[in-house]
Design a protein around this motif. Structure first.
Motif, PDB file in Angstrom:
ATOM      1  N   VAL A  44     -14.769  73.829  12.917  1.00  0.00           N
ATOM      2  CA  VAL A  44     -15.477  72.733  12.246  1.00  0.00           C
ATOM      3  C   VAL A  44     -14.692  71.433  12.422  1.00  0.00           C
ATOM      4  N   ILE A  45     -13.379  71.521  12.309  1.00  0.00           N
ATOM      5  CA  ILE A  45     -12.547  70.330  12.523  1.00  0.00           C
ATOM      6  C   ILE A  45     -12.718  69.826  13.952  1.00  0.00           C
ATOM      7  N   SER A  48     -16.077  68.187  14.468  1.00  0.00           N
ATOM      8  CA  SER A  48     -16.116  66.890  13.802  1.00  0.00           C
ATOM      9  C   SER A  48     -15.327  65.841  14.581  1.00  0.00           C
ATOM     10  N   ASP A  52     -19.459  65.477  17.172  1.00  0.00           N
ATOM     11  CA  ASP A  52     -20.671  66.181  16.752  1.00  0.00           C
ATOM     12  C   ASP A  52     -20.732  66.225  15.225  1.00  0.00           C
ATOM     13  N   THR A  53     -21.874  66.610  14.726  1.00  0.00           N
ATOM     14  CA  THR A  53     -22.073  66.622  13.285  1.00  0.00           C
ATOM     15  C   THR A  53     -21.651  67.957  12.677  1.00  0.00           C
ATOM     16  N   ALA A  54     -20.830  67.865  11.657  1.00  0.00           N
ATOM     17  CA  ALA A  54     -20.495  69.012  10.824  1.00  0.00           C
ATOM     18  C   ALA A  54     -20.934  68.626   9.419  1.00  0.00           C
ATOM     19  N   ASN A  55     -21.966  69.308   8.916  1.00  0.00           N
ATOM     20  CA  ASN A  55     -22.505  68.907   7.612  1.00  0.00           C
ATOM     21  C   ASN A  55     -21.600  69.346   6.460  1.00  0.00           C
ATOM     22  N   THR A  56     -21.911  68.853   5.287  1.00  0.00           N
ATOM     23  CA  THR A  56     -21.110  69.131   4.095  1.00  0.00           C
ATOM     24  C   THR A  56     -21.037  70.629   3.807  1.00  0.00           C
ATOM     25  N   TRP A  59     -18.421  72.186   5.974  1.00  0.00           N
ATOM     26  CA  TRP A  59     -17.074  71.830   5.544  1.00  0.00           C
ATOM     27  C   TRP A  59     -16.655  72.615   4.296  1.00  0.00           C
ATOM     28  N   CYS A 111     -27.296  75.464   8.891  1.00  0.00           N
ATOM     29  CA  CYS A 111     -26.155  75.299   9.789  1.00  0.00           C
ATOM     30  C   CYS A 111     -26.595  75.592  11.220  1.00  0.00           C
TER      31      CYS A 111
END
Length: 146
Positions: A44-45, A48, A52-56, A59, A111
């Motif tokens: 995810v890191i 990000s 690219d998009t990593a949504n809440t 995270w 996701c």
């Protein structure tokens, strides 16, 4: 009220090679789960950082699941030393976690597919622990009906 003889019998069941082997398998599976969860966090890191998009949701889950791995590992350690309460919690968590995590990932749009697949892979060791905690060695060490 428990007597010393009852406690001694329980301790004898906990200290058998078969029982401790089952707990060792559970602990190593939870370590694998923790490592896979940490890998998911790093993914995810990386996503990000690459733009690219990593949504809440991703995270929060990516941060929480390695923490949960530490807690489940500690509970498993307590169970291996005779804590019935910790054993029952581990048994419950290892069934509920995969169902909840995989179930939520199946909701469209929550996701991306790569993240859902990664979460399924993370849950495989947890599913193994669910089977180990229901095996004959640990069921004998923690009999029901008390």
């Amino acid at each position: 009220m428990e007597t010393n003889a009852h406690s001694t019998a329980e301790a004898a069941l906990l200290n058998t090679p078969r029982t401790q082997g089952a707990f060792d398998t559970a602990k190593s599976s939870i370590k694998v789960y923790g490592a896979l969860s940490a890998t998911a966090l790093f993914a995810v890191i990386a996503v990000s950082v690459s733009g690219d998009t990593a949504n809440t949701f991703m995270w929060i889950r990516a941060v929480l699941l390695p923490v949960v791995a530490v807690l489940v590992y500690r509970m498993t350690g307590s169970a291996s030393r005779g804590s019935r309460r910790a054993f029952e919690r581990v048994r419950a968590l290892t069934v509920v976690m995969p169902i909840a995590i995989i179930g939520v990932d199946l909701i469209p749009g929550v996701c991306p597919p790569w993240y859902a697949v990664m979460q399924v892979v993370c849950m495989l060791p947890v599913i193994r622990v669910a089977f180990v905690t229901r095996g004959p060695a640990l069921c004998a060490a923690f009999p029901r009906g008390r």
